[in-house]
Design a protein around this motif. Sequence first.
Motif, mmCIF file in Angstrom:
data_model
loop_
_atom_site.group_PDB
_atom_site.id
_atom_site.type_symbol
_atom_site.label_atom_id
_atom_site.label_comp_id
_atom_site.label_asym_id
_atom_site.label_seq_id
_atom_site.Cartn_x
_atom_site.Cartn_y
_atom_site.Cartn_z
ATOM 1 N N THR A 51 0.827 -1.210 0.000
ATOM 2 C CA THR A 51 0.000 0.000 0.000
ATOM 3 C C THR A 51 0.861 1.260 0.000
ATOM 4 O O THR A 51 0.344 2.360 0.064
ATOM 5 N N THR A 53 3.542 4.252 -1.173
ATOM 6 C CA THR A 53 3.850 5.085 -2.334
ATOM 7 C C THR A 53 5.120 5.858 -2.005
ATOM 8 O O THR A 53 5.209 6.455 -0.934
ATOM 9 N N THR A 66 5.989 10.018 -8.270
ATOM 10 C CA THR A 66 5.453 9.028 -7.342
ATOM 11 C C THR A 66 5.684 7.640 -7.915
ATOM 12 O O THR A 66 5.608 7.443 -9.123
ATOM 13 N N THR A 67 6.008 6.706 -7.048
ATOM 14 C CA THR A 67 6.237 5.329 -7.467
ATOM 15 C C THR A 67 5.435 4.407 -6.573
ATOM 16 O O THR A 67 5.348 4.643 -5.362
ATOM 17 N N ASP A 68 4.868 3.371 -7.177
ATOM 18 C CA ASP A 68 4.152 2.378 -6.396
ATOM 19 C C ASP A 68 5.167 1.574 -5.592
ATOM 20 O O ASP A 68 6.200 1.187 -6.114
ATOM 21 N N ASP A 88 -6.976 12.218 1.860
ATOM 22 C CA ASP A 88 -6.752 11.091 0.961
ATOM 23 C C ASP A 88 -5.284 11.047 0.545
ATOM 24 O O ASP A 88 -4.486 11.890 0.987
ATOM 25 N N LEU A 89 -4.941 10.073 -0.306
ATOM 26 C CA LEU A 89 -3.537 9.892 -0.690
ATOM 27 C C LEU A 89 -2.993 11.108 -1.443
ATOM 28 O O LEU A 89 -1.832 11.475 -1.273
ATOM 29 N N PRO A 111 -0.135 4.164 4.629
ATOM 30 C CA PRO A 111 -1.272 4.350 5.533
ATOM 31 C C PRO A 111 -1.078 3.602 6.856
ATOM 32 O O PRO A 111 -0.426 2.559 6.879
ATOM 33 N N HIS B 108 -3.899 6.207 -11.492
ATOM 34 C CA HIS B 108 -3.231 7.043 -10.488
ATOM 35 C C HIS B 108 -1.747 6.684 -10.422
ATOM 36 O O HIS B 108 -1.394 5.498 -10.406
ATOM 37 N N PRO B 109 -0.854 7.702 -10.381
ATOM 38 C CA PRO B 109 0.588 7.411 -10.411
ATOM 39 C C PRO B 109 1.101 6.661 -9.180
ATOM 40 O O PRO B 109 2.234 6.179 -9.197
ATOM 41 N N ALA B 110 0.294 6.553 -8.134
ATOM 42 C CA ALA B 110 0.742 5.772 -6.969
ATOM 43 C C ALA B 110 0.585 4.266 -7.226
ATOM 44 O O ALA B 110 0.998 3.457 -6.406
ATOM 45 N N LEU B 111 -0.027 3.901 -8.372
ATOM 46 C CA LEU B 111 -0.115 2.488 -8.757
ATOM 47 C C LEU B 111 0.942 2.218 -9.825
ATOM 48 O O LEU B 111 1.275 3.107 -10.603
ATOM 49 N N SER B 112 1.463 1.001 -9.873
ATOM 50 C CA SER B 112 2.429 0.683 -10.923
ATOM 51 C C SER B 112 1.694 0.738 -12.265
ATOM 52 O O SER B 112 0.477 0.553 -12.331
ATOM 53 N N LYS B 153 -4.817 -1.391 -2.574
ATOM 54 C CA LYS B 153 -4.075 -0.147 -2.344
ATOM 55 C C LYS B 153 -5.001 1.059 -2.483
ATOM 56 O O LYS B 153 -4.916 2.004 -1.693
ATOM 57 N N THR B 156 -7.027 1.049 0.784
ATOM 58 C CA THR B 156 -6.289 1.239 2.034
ATOM 59 C C THR B 156 -5.547 2.569 2.070
ATOM 60 O O THR B 156 -5.580 3.275 3.074
ATOM 61 N N ALA B 157 -4.884 2.908 0.974
ATOM 62 C CA ALA B 157 -4.127 4.160 0.955
ATOM 63 C C ALA B 157 -5.043 5.339 0.615
ATOM 64 O O ALA B 157 -4.621 6.476 0.601
ATOM 65 N N GLN B 158 -6.312 5.041 0.315
ATOM 66 C CA GLN B 158 -7.309 6.055 -0.004
ATOM 67 C C GLN B 158 -6.909 6.906 -1.199
ATOM 68 O O GLN B 158 -6.808 8.136 -1.099
ATOM 69 N N ILE B 159 -6.669 6.234 -2.304
ATOM 70 C CA ILE B 159 -6.479 6.950 -3.561
ATOM 71 C C ILE B 159 -7.843 7.534 -3.921
ATOM 72 O O ILE B 159 -8.838 6.822 -3.965
ATOM 73 N N PRO B 160 -7.917 8.850 -4.100
ATOM 74 C CA PRO B 160 -9.236 9.475 -4.251
ATOM 75 C C PRO B 160 -9.899 9.155 -5.591
ATOM 76 O O PRO B 160 -9.220 8.880 -6.588
ATOM 77 N N ARG B 162 -11.713 10.937 -8.028
ATOM 78 C CA ARG B 162 -12.113 12.261 -8.509
ATOM 79 C C ARG B 162 -11.322 12.617 -9.762
ATOM 80 O O ARG B 162 -10.272 12.039 -10.047
ATOM 81 N N GLU B 168 -3.522 20.080 -11.838
ATOM 82 C CA GLU B 168 -2.908 18.754 -11.690
ATOM 83 C C GLU B 168 -2.852 18.002 -13.021
ATOM 84 O O GLU B 168 -2.108 17.039 -13.164
ATOM 85 N N ASP B 171 0.316 16.765 -14.945
ATOM 86 C CA ASP B 171 0.976 15.578 -14.405
ATOM 87 C C ASP B 171 0.154 14.316 -14.623
ATOM 88 O O ASP B 171 0.698 13.253 -14.877
ATOM 89 N N ARG B 172 -1.162 14.447 -14.501
ATOM 90 C CA ARG B 172 -2.000 13.249 -14.462
ATOM 91 C C ARG B 172 -2.481 12.771 -15.826
ATOM 92 O O ARG B 172 -2.598 11.574 -16.059
#
Lengths: 119, 400
Positions: A51, A53, A66-68, A88-89, A111, B108-112, B153, B156-160, B162, B168, B171-172
């Motif tokens: 979980t 980042t 950011t990297t997973d 949130d994240l 988290p 989301h960039p926090a995911l691979s 993820k 649990t990590a609360q990727i929003p 939206r 933004e 970047d996104r």
Amino acid sequence: MPKYAALIYSVEGDASPEEWAAVMAEYNEFGEKAGAAGVIVGGEALEDTHTATTVNVDGKGGQIHTTDGPFAETKEALGGFYLLDCKDLDEAIHWAAQIPGAWHGRVEVRPLIDFSQDG
Amino acid sequence: MTLDEVLRQEGGQVLATLVRLTGDIGLAEDALQEAVIVAHARWTDDRMPDNPAAWLTTTARNKALDRIRREARRTGKEREAVALLDQQLADEPNEPTDMLRLVFTCCHPALSQEAQIALALRTLCGMTTTEIAAAFLVQDATMGQRISRAKKKIATAQIPYRVPEDHELPDRLPAALEVLYLVFTTGHHATEGSLDSRVDLAAEAIRLCRMLADLMPDEAEVRGLLALMLASHARRLARVATDGSMVLLADQDRSLWDRVMIDEAAVLVERSLRQRAAGEYRIQAAIACLHGLAPSYDETDWEQIVELYRLLERVKPTPVVRVNRAVAEAEVIGPERGLELLEGVSGLDSWHLFWSTRADLLRRLDRTESAARAYQRALECQMNDSDRAFLERRLAETTS
């Protein structure tokens, strides 16, 4: 009195509910003992590294990368932490990217386990 | 329309709305699954609801509500949970932006990136884990774990859930477009089997990109990507010969090209090139359209294509772009020029098209021994059966 951080490293895996309960009982035992002795200032449990980042910034105010996954290099060592209370994240990444460690090194955002969600 | 068709075309939208209502991708998927089971039992060809997607949304929403009630009762939090959901149900159902939110959550960039692609296909295109595993040549179990970890993820990590704000988007949006383009190329040029064996995946990517273009009409790069996909997909029927081997652009039967798709791509390119500095997808789309509009290979506007590749290399200086530029410059200046440009390329040793490009340039210069060696190097790489059949034939021709 000097203060110390006790950082807990353990092998991650799919523990059975029984194994998990046994480990939690051990932690409760420690918590009661050390709590009674007045040495615990604070502490939290973290969700597993899937979980996580990792945030890194190209210099102060620069591009955010950011990297997973967790930060898993051996050159840098854990140097400290903040507990961030965010909605949130995205908000957590926003603040993590402003910690100087994000450009001098890396910041891993993970988290906390929310025990109030468990049945 | 059958239930399967409804799910194929509107399942993603229904799921996206359920994710908004429940705030939980896993719960939304389970609830939709339950609603589909009910639909299987009740719907018949002559007895379908007037609005099947709305029926599925409502039924699944009630299933989700039941489940939340059950679980809340167990943890003594019923009032809180139901009050929250009731309040959310007051929202208008099926907002178009639901889908857009889900695109940005999945990308989301926090995911691979692997996880982003898998999630997008699972949730937005309604593909099964088995189908996705087959498309990316991994075991079912591996793909299942990848998807469930990504969902965990997010929760649990609360990727929003939206749409990113305007500031933004720089970047996104590129990350989301890259995911769509990777889905497309995986389908357009399969890594095993026949070259066009995963062409369904390319069609899914086009569907997603078209949706994104409708939802973000001001983003020129989204239309650029759509145009690039359309202009490439238009050639799908001409790319594989009856013996299963790959057909070069020069040798394709242009009457098999999908004119409607090429024309649509050309209109999109013309419109998007007028906006700001050109981005990578618009430039590639313009190149694909120049090929699409050329009456024959010899009548292709290579000079314009060379200019566009030079521009593309400034925007996106990658070895792959350099190889494509080398092919174009070889047409205008000569094969020597192509080889010269390939000299500086590194990091593509395991890409068969790098070696086959080099081999072709050498062949045209009658340097047959070097050409044969390059074809051999190409054949040592991983590739689909169509490309392999073509390269084996070329190697045989070169050495005979």
